[in-house]
Design an enzyme around this catalytic site. Sequence first.
Site, PDB file in Angstrom:
ATOM      1  N   PHE A 224     -36.144  -0.142  21.407  1.00 41.01           N
ATOM      2  CA  PHE A 224     -37.708   0.419  21.644  1.00 41.01           C
ATOM      3  C   PHE A 224     -38.024   0.195  20.685  1.00 41.01           C
ATOM      4  O   PHE A 224     -39.309   0.348  20.330  1.00 41.01           O
ATOM      5  CB  PHE A 224     -37.501   1.573  22.297  1.00 41.01           C
ATOM      6  CG  PHE A 224     -36.662   2.120  22.887  1.00 41.01           C
ATOM      7  CD1 PHE A 224     -36.915   2.288  24.192  1.00 41.01           C
ATOM      8  CD2 PHE A 224     -35.386   2.637  22.499  1.00 41.01           C
ATOM      9  CE1 PHE A 224     -36.099   3.192  25.317  1.00 41.01           C
ATOM     10  CE2 PHE A 224     -34.936   3.100  23.279  1.00 41.01           C
ATOM     11  CZ  PHE A 224     -34.600   3.490  24.716  1.00 41.01           C
ATOM     12  N   ASP A 246     -37.067  -4.669  23.764  1.00 38.82           N
ATOM     13  CA  ASP A 246     -38.219  -3.650  24.386  1.00 38.82           C
ATOM     14  C   ASP A 246     -38.657  -4.258  26.181  1.00 38.82           C
ATOM     15  O   ASP A 246     -37.900  -5.336  26.232  1.00 38.82           O
ATOM     16  CB  ASP A 246     -39.358  -3.987  23.757  1.00 38.82           C
ATOM     17  CG  ASP A 246     -40.574  -2.498  24.321  1.00 38.82           C
ATOM     18  OD1 ASP A 246     -40.670  -2.285  23.340  1.00 38.82           O
ATOM     19  OD2 ASP A 246     -41.113  -2.570  25.361  1.00 38.82           O
ATOM     20  N   SER A 247     -38.476  -3.162  26.768  1.00 43.61           N
ATOM     21  CA  SER A 247     -38.684  -3.311  28.488  1.00 43.61           C
ATOM     22  C   SER A 247     -39.648  -3.975  28.806  1.00 43.61           C
ATOM     23  O   SER A 247     -39.822  -4.651  29.469  1.00 43.61           O
ATOM     24  CB  SER A 247     -38.381  -1.895  28.996  1.00 43.61           C
ATOM     25  OG  SER A 247     -39.377  -1.193  28.712  1.00 43.61           O
ATOM     26  N   ASN A 272     -33.768  -3.731  29.474  1.00 44.73           N
ATOM     27  CA  ASN A 272     -33.590  -1.811  29.491  1.00 44.73           C
ATOM     28  C   ASN A 272     -32.698  -1.089  27.988  1.00 44.73           C
ATOM     29  O   ASN A 272     -31.354  -1.453  28.920  1.00 44.73           O
ATOM     30  CB  ASN A 272     -33.510  -1.782  30.836  1.00 44.73           C
ATOM     31  CG  ASN A 272     -33.358   0.034  30.306  1.00 44.73           C
ATOM     32  OD1 ASN A 272     -33.004   0.094  29.792  1.00 44.73           O
ATOM     33  ND2 ASN A 272     -34.073   0.471  31.968  1.00 44.73           N
ATOM     34  N   ASP A 293     -36.294   4.313  18.658  1.00 44.36           N
ATOM     35  CA  ASP A 293     -37.208   5.022  18.594  1.00 44.36           C
ATOM     36  C   ASP A 293     -37.735   5.041  19.746  1.00 44.36           C
ATOM     37  O   ASP A 293     -39.074   4.375  20.533  1.00 44.36           O
ATOM     38  CB  ASP A 293     -37.794   4.614  17.547  1.00 44.36           C
ATOM     39  CG  ASP A 293     -39.351   4.955  17.521  1.00 44.36           C
ATOM     40  OD1 ASP A 293     -40.187   6.286  17.441  1.00 44.36           O
ATOM     41  OD2 ASP A 293     -40.383   4.669  17.378  1.00 44.36           O
ATOM     42  N   CYS A 333     -40.216  11.714  20.018  1.00 47.22           N
ATOM     43  CA  CYS A 333     -41.699  12.748  19.849  1.00 47.22           C
ATOM     44  C   CYS A 333     -41.903  13.240  21.111  1.00 47.22           C
ATOM     45  O   CYS A 333     -43.520  13.094  21.300  1.00 47.22           O
ATOM     46  CB  CYS A 333     -42.644  11.048  20.034  1.00 47.22           C
ATOM     47  SG  CYS A 333     -42.128   9.845  21.094  1.00 47.22           S
TER      48      CYS A 333
HETATM   49  N1  SAH Z   1     -40.886   1.793  17.570  1.00 49.80           N
HETATM   50  C1  SAH Z   1     -41.760   1.335  18.053  1.00 49.80           C
HETATM   51  C2  SAH Z   1     -42.499   2.623  19.070  1.00 49.80           C
HETATM   52  C3  SAH Z   1     -41.869   2.152  20.495  1.00 49.80           C
HETATM   53  S1  SAH Z   1     -42.290   3.151  21.436  1.00 49.80           S
HETATM   54  C4  SAH Z   1     -42.809   0.900  16.786  1.00 49.80           C
HETATM   55  O1  SAH Z   1     -42.241   2.010  16.105  1.00 49.80           O
HETATM   56  O2  SAH Z   1     -44.588   0.390  16.978  1.00 49.80           O
HETATM   57  C5  SAH Z   1     -41.525   2.919  22.426  1.00 49.80           C
HETATM   58  C6  SAH Z   1     -41.224   1.713  23.215  1.00 49.80           C
HETATM   59  O3  SAH Z   1     -40.222   1.515  24.326  1.00 49.80           O
HETATM   60  C7  SAH Z   1     -42.272   0.824  23.730  1.00 49.80           C
HETATM   61  O4  SAH Z   1     -42.459  -0.569  23.276  1.00 49.80           O
HETATM   62  C8  SAH Z   1     -41.862   0.934  25.265  1.00 49.80           C
HETATM   63  O5  SAH Z   1     -42.187  -0.511  25.979  1.00 49.80           O
HETATM   64  C9  SAH Z   1     -40.281   0.464  25.326  1.00 49.80           C
HETATM   65  N2  SAH Z   1     -39.676   1.147  26.037  1.00 49.80           N
HETATM   66  C10 SAH Z   1     -40.032   1.914  27.572  1.00 49.80           C
HETATM   67  N3  SAH Z   1     -38.725   2.403  27.847  1.00 49.80           N
HETATM   68  C11 SAH Z   1     -38.008   1.726  27.594  1.00 49.80           C
HETATM   69  C12 SAH Z   1     -36.400   0.872  28.341  1.00 49.80           C
HETATM   70  N4  SAH Z   1     -35.908   1.778  29.218  1.00 49.80           N
HETATM   71  N5  SAH Z   1     -36.021   0.095  27.099  1.00 49.80           N
HETATM   72  C13 SAH Z   1     -36.267  -0.361  26.780  1.00 49.80           C
HETATM   73  N6  SAH Z   1     -37.409  -0.406  26.283  1.00 49.80           N
HETATM   74  C14 SAH Z   1     -37.783   0.519  26.377  1.00 49.80           C
END
Ligand code: SAH
Length: 389
Positions: A224, A246-247, A272, A293, A333
């Site tokens: 993420f 990231d997805s 994912n 995260d 969060c």
């Molecule tokens: N760690 C980042 C914020 C993450 S926000 C920072 O500190 O700036 C959450 C992120 O998860 C988003 O960018 C979203 O696109 C991604 N996301 C949501 N579902 C997901 C999944 N199943 N697999 C991978 N990424 C995902």
Amino acid sequence: MNRPVLKLRRCPRRPRVLDGHPWVFAGEVERPPQDAADGHAADLVDPRGRSLGSGIYNSRSKIVWRRFARDNGAAWDEEAVCGRIDAAVARRDPSARFCRLVWSEADDLPGLVVDRYDDVLVLQALTLGVDRLLAEIVGHLRALPDVTEVILRNDAPVRRQEGLARAVSTVSGAAVPPRWFTVEGIEYRLDLTGGQKTGFYLDQREQHPAVGAMAAGRRVLDAFCHQGGFALHCAKAGAASVLALDSSAEAVEAARANAARNGLTITAEVANVFDYFTSHREARGLFDLIILDPPPFARARSALDGALRGYKELNLRALRLLSPGGILATYTCSQPVDRTLFRSVLADAARDARRSATILAEPRQPADHPVRLDFPESEYLRGYLLRAP
Ligand code: SAH
């Protein structure tokens, strides 16, 4: 002009406003007086007529009253609101170039959120009471020292619940294309008019270097990753390798561009995270530091059970991939997932992964996202840094 007065009904369930909470729901008050106007101030009294403070009234919202002052009769006009903005700004670290300057109820400005990105302010007006005074508020913000532009990110879906239209604009009228900003020593290309949140996860900016400080020599997974905040700080601190997932293809592209700009080496891939963990489930010990995260799994209490299962699964799978002595930096969060719940989910995950873990730190949202004791909704970000022997 007489001041409109809302009266609490005698309810079987005790309204939270009696215990200091700043919200009143439609079913909790008697029929509003004729003179109560949407987006304007009204006083609240309990069923016996005792004063409960001043708030913004909006008959079109499920939350019909939001307190902004503990005394009755307090003004909600240009002078009062701009004075509250100045007070909120004065509570922030004056040297912080990237921070939340105003945070809604937590700053007694229900529905106003203002983030500072160096010389640019990004504003969200989430209630009618704030929207009604928008021109005055924007004029005031524009006149703050070192501010060259104010972006109005009024595209949040919650505006609909207040009967407000959604749009993005700037005070100058000019477009604000993505540009480079330096946050905590790393350059990011930020899109303040179209990106997630108001352009960056400002609430994690202190965590990025804090986790980076533990990354030297480690093989890191930043699941993420979004624009790569954690991944880039880990690479900068001398990680052995950094994989960022990231997805969102856009997020991965941004993370790669940010890495190149900063002269840092990371591998960023669209994936994912759940699928990635499934396909790598046999790869025990693959990483020495894993950052989780994710986006909020539960925004409302009704989604809590599913969210807890999601957090457990995710943390369980991460712990399985962690080498002996590895570190897990894990966050939620989801506002309803409080620290006690999150910790018990992590304990369950560790048990099922047959790992023990010790707590190195319990990070939280930074001080510019203040938490009010009488407003649990103001606390939403909780983390644990764990070491798994
Ligand atoms: N760690 C980042 C914020 C993450 S926000 C920072 O500190 O700036 C959450 C992120 O998860 C988003 O960018 C979203 O696109 C991604 N996301 C949501 N579902 C997901 C999944 N199943 N697999 C991978 N990424 C995902």
